[in-house]
Design a protein around this motif. Structure first.
Motif, PDB file in Angstrom:
ATOM      1  N   HIS A  49       0.867  -1.158   0.000  1.00  0.00           N
ATOM      2  CA  HIS A  49       0.000   0.000   0.000  1.00  0.00           C
ATOM      3  C   HIS A  49       0.906   1.210   0.000  1.00  0.00           C
ATOM      4  N   SER A  50       0.454   2.301  -0.620  1.00  0.00           N
ATOM      5  CA  SER A  50       1.377   3.434  -0.725  1.00  0.00           C
ATOM      6  C   SER A  50       1.677   4.030   0.649  1.00  0.00           C
ATOM      7  N   ARG A  51       0.676   3.976   1.570  1.00  0.00           N
ATOM      8  CA  ARG A  51       0.931   4.512   2.910  1.00  0.00           C
ATOM      9  C   ARG A  51       2.024   3.728   3.633  1.00  0.00           C
ATOM     10  N   SER A  52       1.949   2.391   3.505  1.00  0.00           N
ATOM     11  CA  SER A  52       2.950   1.599   4.229  1.00  0.00           C
ATOM     12  C   SER A  52       4.315   1.742   3.590  1.00  0.00           C
ATOM     13  N   THR A  53       4.351   1.901   2.253  1.00  0.00           N
ATOM     14  CA  THR A  53       5.643   2.112   1.608  1.00  0.00           C
ATOM     15  C   THR A  53       6.241   3.437   2.060  1.00  0.00           C
ATOM     16  N   GLU A  54       5.373   4.458   2.159  1.00  0.00           N
ATOM     17  CA  GLU A  54       5.851   5.761   2.619  1.00  0.00           C
ATOM     18  C   GLU A  54       6.430   5.647   4.030  1.00  0.00           C
ATOM     19  N   THR A 119       4.457   4.651  12.511  1.00  0.00           N
ATOM     20  CA  THR A 119       3.523   3.706  13.111  1.00  0.00           C
ATOM     21  C   THR A 119       2.135   3.841  12.499  1.00  0.00           C
ATOM     22  N   GLN A 120       1.779   5.058  12.115  1.00  0.00           N
ATOM     23  CA  GLN A 120       0.442   5.293  11.570  1.00  0.00           C
ATOM     24  C   GLN A 120       0.218   4.543  10.265  1.00  0.00           C
ATOM     25  N   GLY A 121       1.285   4.377   9.451  1.00  0.00           N
ATOM     26  CA  GLY A 121       1.080   3.846   8.117  1.00  0.00           C
ATOM     27  C   GLY A 121       1.204   2.345   7.986  1.00  0.00           C
ATOM     28  N   ILE A 122       1.624   1.648   9.038  1.00  0.00           N
ATOM     29  CA  ILE A 122       1.916   0.228   8.863  1.00  0.00           C
ATOM     30  C   ILE A 122       0.872  -0.617   9.591  1.00  0.00           C
ATOM     31  N   LEU A 124      -1.020  -3.314  12.140  1.00  0.00           N
ATOM     32  CA  LEU A 124      -0.946  -3.320  13.602  1.00  0.00           C
ATOM     33  C   LEU A 124       0.184  -4.193  14.134  1.00  0.00           C
ATOM     34  N   LEU A 125       0.324  -5.398  13.548  1.00  0.00           N
ATOM     35  CA  LEU A 125       1.337  -6.287  14.116  1.00  0.00           C
ATOM     36  C   LEU A 125       2.747  -5.803  13.818  1.00  0.00           C
ATOM     37  N   SER A 126       2.940  -5.193  12.634  1.00  0.00           N
ATOM     38  CA  SER A 126       4.260  -4.600  12.354  1.00  0.00           C
ATOM     39  C   SER A 126       4.523  -3.453  13.315  1.00  0.00           C
ATOM     40  N   GLY A 127       3.460  -2.676  13.598  1.00  0.00           N
ATOM     41  CA  GLY A 127       3.596  -1.588  14.564  1.00  0.00           C
ATOM     42  C   GLY A 127       3.988  -2.124  15.922  1.00  0.00           C
ATOM     43  N   LYS A 177      -1.348   6.083  16.342  1.00  0.00           N
ATOM     44  CA  LYS A 177      -0.611   7.296  16.695  1.00  0.00           C
ATOM     45  C   LYS A 177      -0.573   7.474  18.206  1.00  0.00           C
ATOM     46  N   ILE A 178      -1.690   7.177  18.863  1.00  0.00           N
ATOM     47  CA  ILE A 178      -1.718   7.302  20.319  1.00  0.00           C
ATOM     48  C   ILE A 178      -0.690   6.372  20.947  1.00  0.00           C
TER      49      ILE A 178
END
Lengths: 349, 168
Positions: A49-54, A119-122, A124-127, A177-178
């Motif tokens: 996903h572009s968000r996770s790549t970013e 953390t926002q873009g990836i 949950l488990l990767s986070g 984010k929190i």
């Protein structure tokens, strides 16, 4: 992700941290951190996903800068002192550079901007891996060189971290984010005690890792990433609302729960060392954290979504995801306070 | 002192090439100046006596990786790239040179032109092949380190392939 790639990255994640923990030579410690960074990236970009790549690019750039600075500090130290032993960081320039580098790696306050963004873009488990397992290697290096770190810089970083960690999370509506801001704040607590009593820093990190793992696993069960969606959590699994409440209270360090233990010990240690103003400031800024945990608790446990329920009641059916780890982790992250003497003994090596 | 003058000249050109890519031209020219600065860095290393290290760096890192990967990737992005004569880039270069001047002005008393005395003998010739000793150590008692380094390179190529592969 292909299973071979998954195997490669997971093995390398384990290998990297283990290499850093086991090494006595700066080069291998640095190599371990590099392996960790590289192995984390495919896990971040997994649902392509572009968000996770970013996010992965942001993570890579920050960590590469930190690694470069760390190499510079190591070479400076080797140049000045003619040895590469991990615990002998006696050169002043190298020690200051190393402090700043580890601060970038851990996401301490003036260098914290990448943590919420990544953390926002990836997923949950990767986070979860990013906020827990990835902290182990830098903290272990910091633990080993703690006598030669610059105390003024460390204390400043720590106080700034708890403040920004509390302040930044106030208006957030996204859970990742929190949790990232909560991570910044907890890293501040870990660092404030590092020059005074490094064993307490390890204890604090250990308990933070357990509590955060519980929260991320619970959120992953329901696949929620916004506070709003938590209002429907009872429909997915009702006990999870209670688990989230207790775990978040523990993360916010309320007294009868596990999270209170490291804060208590750290505050005591600070006061014993005449750092009363610092202790007060740290305790006050953590109250901000408690405020936004309370907002999550309010939405997930104390209210229901303000419409009629449109979906099937899912709690009646067997879960498709494994929930094996959640109950023991919840017990550890809420009921460890009576075992404080045991934990202290475990970490006083 | 011939070698010292060479090193001084190379260092000067190295700083200039840093300015060239720090002023952010198009990636094509940025890559070009990066290659030039890398080559100058290798030249400094060679001038200081580590001939083997400098040569390997130049051939493998700059010849192979930087030119083939970085430069060709940058070439493929733009048809009319922005060079150093563009207004913003020229302004950037001006600012960076001013910054350099300022830094030079402030540290002038504190930093001498650095020559590593240990690398030169009394007549100014450098000792040869300290780097070969390091390489032999790496292949001898440092074999495990070499294995880990190889693992890192293998992992890096896998990670890059995994990222650029796209959706499956």
């Amino acid at each position: 992700m292909s299973p071979y790639m998954l195997l490669l990255t997971c093995t390398s994640l384990l290998l990297g941290t283990t290499l850093t923990l086991a090494s006595n030579h700066w080069l291998t410690a640095w190599m371990g951190l590099e392996i960790n960074t590289l192995a984390m990236i495919p896990l971040m970009t997994y649902p392509n996903h572009s968000r996770s790549t970013e996010s992965a690019i942001k993570y890579f750039l920050t960590q590469a800068t930190a690694s470069m600075m760390m190499m510079f500090a190591i070479i400076q130290n080797a140049w000045a002192t003619n040895q590469w032993t991990l615990t002998q960081m006696s050169n002043n320039t190298a020690s200051i550079l190393m402090t700043l580098t580890l601060a970038i790696k851990l996401g301490l306050a003036p260098f914290h901007f990448w943590v919420p963004e990544v953390t926002q873009g990836i997923p949950l488990l990767s986070g979860m891996i990013l906020l827990t397992w990835q902290k182990v290697a830098p903290v272990s290096i910091m633990y080993q060189i703690s006598p030669s770190l610059n105390m003024k810089i460390l204390t400043t970083l720590a106080i700034l971290s708890t403040l920004t960690g509390g302040w930044g999370g106030l208006n957030q509506t996204h859970l990742r984010k929190i949790l990232a801001y909560s991570s910044i704040s907890h890293m501040g607590w870990t660092i404030i005690i590092m020059p005074i009593n490094p064993n307490l820093a390890l204890l604090n990190l250990f308990i933070y890792i357990i509590i955060t793992t519980t929260i991320f696993l619970t959120l992953n069960l329901a696949q929620v990433t916004k506070i709003k969606s938590l209002a429907n959590l009872w429909n997915k699994s009702t006990p999870m609302t209670m688990i989230i409440m207790i775990t978040l209270m523990s993360l916010g360090s309320l007294p009868p729960l596990t999270g209170f233990m490291p804060k208590w010990l750290i505050l005591q240690e600070l006061v014993n060392n005449n750092n009363i103003a610092t202790a007060t400031l740290m305790a006050m800024s953590t109250l901000l954290n408690l405020f936004f945990y309370m907002r999550i608790i309010y939405t997930s446990t104390l209210t229901m979504f303000p419409t009629t329920n449109n979906s099937k009641l899912q709690w009646m059916y067997a879960q498709t995801k494994k929930t094996t780890m959640i109950p023991p982790l919840t017990v550890i992250s809420s009921m460890l306070l009576p075992l404080t003497p045991l934990c202290l003994t475990l970490f006083q090596m | 002192m011939d070698m010292v003058m060479m090193v001084y000249l190379f260092s000067f050109l190295l700083v200039i090439s840093f300015v060239a890519f720090a002023s952010k031209p198009s990636p094509v020219y940025g890559g070009l100046s990066l290659v030039v600065s890398g080559g100058l860095g290798c030249a400094i290393v060679v001038s200081l006596g580590s001939t083997f290290l400098g040569l390997i760096m130049f051939l493998v890192i700059f010849g192979g990786m930087l030119v083939v990967f970085g430069y060709t990737a940058a070439m493929s992005t733009e048809e009319y790239p922005e060079s150093w004569v563009s207004n913003t880039v020229a302004l950037g270069m001006l600012l960076f040179v001013l910054l350099l001047k300022l830094i030079w002005y402030f540290v002038l008393d504190k930093v001498e032109v650095a020559t590593v005395i240990g690398l030169f003998d009394v007549v100014g010739n450098s000792y040869v092949s300290q780097d070969c000793g390091g390489v032999s150590l790496l292949y001898g008692c440092g074999g495990w380190i070499l294995m880990f380094l190889g693992w890192i390179l293998f992992m890096t190529i896998c990670v890059v392939l995994e990222i650029v592969r796209g959706c499956d």
